[in-house]
Design an enzyme around this catalytic site. Structure first.
Site, PDB file in Angstrom:
ATOM      1  N   MET A  12      42.379  30.105  -9.540  1.00  0.00           N
ATOM      2  CA  MET A  12      42.430  30.818  -8.259  1.00  0.00           C
ATOM      3  C   MET A  12      42.320  29.795  -7.130  1.00  0.00           C
ATOM      4  O   MET A  12      41.314  29.083  -7.027  1.00  0.00           O
ATOM      5  CB  MET A  12      41.295  31.847  -8.174  1.00  0.00           C
ATOM      6  CG  MET A  12      41.447  33.009  -9.146  1.00  0.00           C
ATOM      7  SD  MET A  12      40.021  34.119  -9.180  1.00  0.00           S
ATOM      8  CE  MET A  12      38.897  33.153 -10.215  1.00  0.00           C
ATOM      9  N   ALA A  13      43.368  29.715  -6.323  1.00  0.00           N
ATOM     10  CA  ALA A  13      43.424  28.721  -5.255  1.00  0.00           C
ATOM     11  C   ALA A  13      42.244  28.870  -4.308  1.00  0.00           C
ATOM     12  O   ALA A  13      41.889  29.981  -3.900  1.00  0.00           O
ATOM     13  CB  ALA A  13      44.736  28.858  -4.486  1.00  0.00           C
ATOM     14  N   CYS A  94      51.995  33.569  -8.951  1.00  0.00           N
ATOM     15  CA  CYS A  94      51.369  33.600  -7.629  1.00  0.00           C
ATOM     16  C   CYS A  94      52.204  34.458  -6.679  1.00  0.00           C
ATOM     17  O   CYS A  94      53.408  34.222  -6.521  1.00  0.00           O
ATOM     18  CB  CYS A  94      51.216  32.189  -7.070  1.00  0.00           C
ATOM     19  SG  CYS A  94      50.403  32.161  -5.442  1.00  0.00           S
ATOM     20  N   LYS A 133      51.893  31.210 -17.047  1.00  0.00           N
ATOM     21  CA  LYS A 133      51.151  32.375 -16.551  1.00  0.00           C
ATOM     22  C   LYS A 133      52.091  33.195 -15.679  1.00  0.00           C
ATOM     23  O   LYS A 133      52.634  32.687 -14.698  1.00  0.00           O
ATOM     24  CB  LYS A 133      49.911  31.949 -15.751  1.00  0.00           C
ATOM     25  CG  LYS A 133      48.987  33.121 -15.390  1.00  0.00           C
ATOM     26  CD  LYS A 133      47.677  32.610 -14.787  1.00  0.00           C
ATOM     27  CE  LYS A 133      46.660  33.738 -14.652  1.00  0.00           C
ATOM     28  NZ  LYS A 133      47.027  34.748 -13.649  1.00  0.00           N
ATOM     29  N   ASN A 194      45.279  39.390 -18.894  1.00  0.00           N
ATOM     30  CA  ASN A 194      44.657  39.072 -17.604  1.00  0.00           C
ATOM     31  C   ASN A 194      44.824  40.246 -16.645  1.00  0.00           C
ATOM     32  O   ASN A 194      45.871  40.876 -16.605  1.00  0.00           O
ATOM     33  CB  ASN A 194      45.312  37.809 -17.036  1.00  0.00           C
ATOM     34  CG  ASN A 194      44.804  37.417 -15.656  1.00  0.00           C
ATOM     35  OD1 ASN A 194      45.588  36.986 -14.804  1.00  0.00           O
ATOM     36  ND2 ASN A 194      43.516  37.551 -15.409  1.00  0.00           N
ATOM     37  N   GLY A 195      43.761  40.512 -15.887  1.00  0.00           N
ATOM     38  CA  GLY A 195      43.829  41.553 -14.869  1.00  0.00           C
ATOM     39  C   GLY A 195      42.770  42.629 -15.062  1.00  0.00           C
ATOM     40  O   GLY A 195      42.775  43.329 -16.073  1.00  0.00           O
ATOM     41  N   GLY A 218      39.368  36.587 -13.767  1.00  0.00           N
ATOM     42  CA  GLY A 218      39.605  36.031 -12.444  1.00  0.00           C
ATOM     43  C   GLY A 218      38.567  36.451 -11.434  1.00  0.00           C
ATOM     44  O   GLY A 218      37.487  35.858 -11.337  1.00  0.00           O
TER      45      GLY A 218
END
Length: 257
Positions: A12-13, A94, A133, A194-195, A218
């Site tokens: 995660m940026a 992204c 991803k 994921n999620g 995340g």
């Protein structure tokens, strides 16, 4: 690929920097991933890019996530940082506009043949495993098919992580775990779900639906990096204020260091 646990920290940026990743790893994250790094910045030797690519001593295994469009630059950038990681991860999920403008991130899901070519090219020139991803699709008119995932596998992709939201769903829309389940039933390579996984109770539901072995966490990890310990202990915990305070101070000390 060997992981210390089946629960991974999502890249995660501006969040999953070196200090935060150390904490997540200490609590049992089986894989940590760098913040997304531009292939252009690596190619042109931007010091900030190489700083983002540095790992902690406890980050084994560690993946570096690259984003971009140009295949030649992907190869050259991956070659430069290959020795710094155990896995090269391609960001094809992204959703932010500035990344899409560069024809990177989730944009690649609109040019799936190009994404496949990136994977094929990396597999020719680097020795480390290559993972991808993805979102489950760019929009309702561009939802990923099983053939697409099969093409990724056939191109040499070693692992695929599916964030089961569309690009325009960003981070808070409903997660389609049935999509992940369908992919998992058709591929031989590891599929990472994921999620929306924010507790052990939620993990049990996602595991039941998807039949996946690996899971990526995340947003929930930002609020409670100890979630990895909870998942390993198969029990959701409640941490008192002193625990949280010490965790915050530890994080701050790592940031200063």
């Amino acid at each position: 690929m060997i992981f210390s646990s089946n629960y991974f920290l999502a890249p995660m940026a501006s969040y999953t920097d070196k200090p935060f990743r150390k904490i997540a790893k200490d609590y049992g994250a089986g894989l940590t991933v760098s913040e997304l790094i531009s292939i252009n910045s690596i190619y042109y030797n931007n010091p900030k890019a190489f700083a983002l690519a540095k790992r902690n001593d406890n980050e084994i295994p560690f993946a570096i996530q690259l984003f971009g469009y140009d295949i030649d630059l992907f190869i050259k950038a991956a070659a430069k940082i290959e020795s710094m990681c155990d896995i090269i991860d391609i960001n094809a999920g992204c959703p932010v506009p500035k990344v899409l403008k560069a024809k990177a991130g989730a944009y690649l899901l609109k040019e799936k043949k190009h994404l496949i070519s990136i994977v094929e090219s990396l597999k020719k020139y680097i020795k480390k495993p290559v993972s991808v991803k993805v979102r489950m699709g760019f929009d309702n008119d561009n939802i990923n098919t099983i053939d697409f995932y099969k093409d990724l596998e056939n191109a040499g992709c070693d692992m695929v992580t599916i964030h089961a939201r569309l690009r325009n769903g960003f981070y808070n829309s409903n997660v389609d775990y049935e999509h992940i389940a369908l992919v998992c039933s058709h591929l031989k390579i590891p599929v990472v779900a994921n999620g929306g996984i924010d507790s052990y109770e939620k993990l049990k539901e996602v595991k039941r639906i998807t039949n996946c072995k690996y899971f990526m966490i995340g947003q929930a990890a930002l609020k409670k990096p100890f979630i990895f310990e909870d998942l390993l202990n198969k029990k959701d915990s409640i941490r008192n204020i002193d625990f949280i305070k010490n965790l915050m101070l530890n994080h701050f000390a790592l940031m200063i260091k």
